[in-house]
Design an enzyme around this catalytic site. Structure first.
Site, PDB file in Angstrom:
ATOM      1  N   ASN A 120      16.771  38.514  74.414  1.00 54.78           N
ATOM      2  CA  ASN A 120      17.214  39.787  73.839  1.00 54.78           C
ATOM      3  C   ASN A 120      18.543  39.516  73.136  1.00 54.78           C
ATOM      4  O   ASN A 120      19.577  39.418  73.790  1.00 54.78           O
ATOM      5  CB  ASN A 120      17.388  40.819  74.967  1.00 54.78           C
ATOM      6  N   LYS A 168      20.189  41.412  71.218  1.00 53.61           N
ATOM      7  CA  LYS A 168      20.994  42.620  71.006  1.00 53.61           C
ATOM      8  C   LYS A 168      21.470  42.645  69.543  1.00 53.61           C
ATOM      9  O   LYS A 168      20.746  42.187  68.672  1.00 53.61           O
ATOM     10  CB  LYS A 168      22.151  42.670  72.009  1.00 53.61           C
ATOM     11  N   HIS A 208      16.039  49.814  77.439  1.00 58.05           N
ATOM     12  CA  HIS A 208      17.122  48.929  77.895  1.00 58.05           C
ATOM     13  C   HIS A 208      18.297  49.795  78.362  1.00 58.05           C
ATOM     14  O   HIS A 208      18.527  50.877  77.819  1.00 58.05           O
ATOM     15  CB  HIS A 208      17.549  48.009  76.747  1.00 58.05           C
ATOM     16  N   GLU A 252      21.322  49.628  77.799  1.00 65.05           N
ATOM     17  CA  GLU A 252      22.260  49.991  76.717  1.00 65.05           C
ATOM     18  C   GLU A 252      21.710  51.157  75.900  1.00 65.05           C
ATOM     19  O   GLU A 252      22.464  52.011  75.430  1.00 65.05           O
ATOM     20  CB  GLU A 252      22.543  48.756  75.843  1.00 65.05           C
ATOM     21  N   GLU A 288      16.605  45.023  85.580  1.00 63.59           N
ATOM     22  CA  GLU A 288      17.940  44.592  85.170  1.00 63.59           C
ATOM     23  C   GLU A 288      18.991  45.504  85.797  1.00 63.59           C
ATOM     24  O   GLU A 288      19.243  46.603  85.289  1.00 63.59           O
ATOM     25  CB  GLU A 288      18.079  44.670  83.643  1.00 63.59           C
ATOM     26  N   GLY A 336      25.483  41.218  81.236  1.00 61.18           N
ATOM     27  CA  GLY A 336      26.634  40.794  80.437  1.00 61.18           C
ATOM     28  C   GLY A 336      27.915  40.600  81.237  1.00 61.18           C
ATOM     29  O   GLY A 336      28.990  40.478  80.649  1.00 61.18           O
ATOM     30  N   SER A 339      22.672  38.451  83.329  1.00 67.47           N
ATOM     31  CA  SER A 339      23.458  37.215  83.461  1.00 67.47           C
ATOM     32  C   SER A 339      22.615  35.999  83.839  1.00 67.47           C
ATOM     33  O   SER A 339      23.066  35.124  84.582  1.00 67.47           O
ATOM     34  CB  SER A 339      24.612  37.420  84.456  1.00 67.47           C
TER      35      SER A 339
HETATM   36  P1  PGA Z   1      22.693  39.326  79.767  1.00 66.08           P
HETATM   37  O1  PGA Z   1      21.830  40.540  79.181  1.00 66.08           O
HETATM   38  O2  PGA Z   1      21.752  38.170  79.984  1.00 66.08           O
HETATM   39  O3  PGA Z   1      23.718  39.044  78.692  1.00 66.08           O
HETATM   40  O4  PGA Z   1      23.305  39.793  81.041  1.00 66.08           O
HETATM   41  C1  PGA Z   1      20.530  40.793  79.657  1.00 66.08           C
HETATM   42  C2  PGA Z   1      19.961  41.999  78.981  1.00 66.08           C
HETATM   43  O5  PGA Z   1      20.714  42.933  78.677  1.00 66.08           O
HETATM   44  O6  PGA Z   1      18.752  42.082  78.725  1.00 66.08           O
END
Ligand code: PGA
Length: 265
Positions: free
Chosen positions: A9, A11, A100, A102, A172, A178, A218
């Site tokens: 992903n 983003k 997601h 976000e 998640e 992140g 992460s």
């Molecule tokens: P990350 O993001 O691996 O940077 O923690 C995962 C995601 O948001 O799908």
């Protein structure tokens, strides 16, 4: 038997040039991976819309699928700034990430909206990857399972009992995205098993056993292995670490070592 899936992903990262550079870096790594005789998991890249055509051309004939990071549920119309399932299909996308955290937190997406997007993706032959997970406060308050249950059942409310093979979930935890702080693999496995049980109750055993459940938050090449040791975790949704082609290829390799593809074994 579920085929493991490693999904990137990106983003809102990478210009077209940067996306093209990723592919050459990843291809160089992937050649080395291929020669080690491991059976690859399914690999998916979800870039920003702007890079999808360039990547589609570069990945043509290769074992890397493409997906969108979001979409609206309607096919067309007065929805400024949105993209439709037909448009993602047009670009050669096979998957779409939906719900997601976000999108939920920054853009106000609700379970109801996400359920309509999931339905629309399935109707258009796109495979939804529906994301869910608790916040830090919810975990601290002991509400993880309750919150995940609600997101699961409301998000899948329009799905039919014979559609499990086309559905992927990404568990998640919001506090792990992140932040560099991944969940304990045992905790993620507990949630994954719980989600499967709830799906079995609602949709039956065949459905529950065919849905893939990814862990996200992460993920790196150095921490993915213990997650893959749990039978209910079928792969990873990778954000930050998927931007680096060498690191992303390493994650693919770790998953391949931990869980060979049943269809290629
Ligand atoms: P990350 O993001 O691996 O940077 O923690 C995962 C995601 O948001 O799908």
């Amino acid at each position: 038997m579920r085929t493991p899936l490693v999904a990137a992903n990106w983003k809102m990262n990478k210009t077209i040039d940067e996306a093209v550079q990723f592919v050459s870096g990843f291809a160089a790594e992937a050649l080395q991976l291929g020669s080690s005789g491991e059976s690859w998991p399914e690999v998916l890249v979800c870039p920003p819309y702007t890079s999808i055509p360039a990547l589609a051309a570069l990945f043509a004939g290769k074992a890397v699928a493409l997906g969108g990071q979001n979409m609206y549920f309607a096919e067309k119309g007065a929805f400024t700034g949105e993209v439709s399932p037909l448009m993602l299909k047009d670009l050669g996308c096979k998957y779409v990430i939906l719900g997601h955290s976000e999108r939920r937190q920054l853009f106000g997406e609700t379970n109801d909206l996400i359920s309509k997007k999931v339905r629309s993706a399935l109707d258009h032959g796109l495979r939804p990857i529906m994301c869910l997970g608790e916040t830090f406060e919810e975990r601290e308050a002991g509400k993880t399972l309750e919150v995940c249950r609600e997101m699961l059942l409301e998000g899948l409310r329009l799905v039919k009992t014979d559609e499990g093979h086309a559905v992927t979930l990404a568990y998640e935890p919001v506090w792990a995205i992140g932040t560099g702080k991944e969940a304990e693999p045992e905790d993620a496995a507990e949630v994954a098993a719980f989600l499967r049980e709830r799906m079995e109750e609602k949709f039956g055993q065949e459905f529950a056993e065919s849905v893939r459940i990814l862990y996200g938050g992460s993920v790196k090449s150095s921490n993915i292995r213990p997650f893959m040791m749990h039978k209910d975790i079928d792969g990873a949704l990778v954000g930050g670490a998927s931007l680096d082609p060498v690191e992303f290829a390493k994650i693919v390799r770790e998953v391949a070592k931990a869980r060979p593809r049943p269809d290629l074994a």
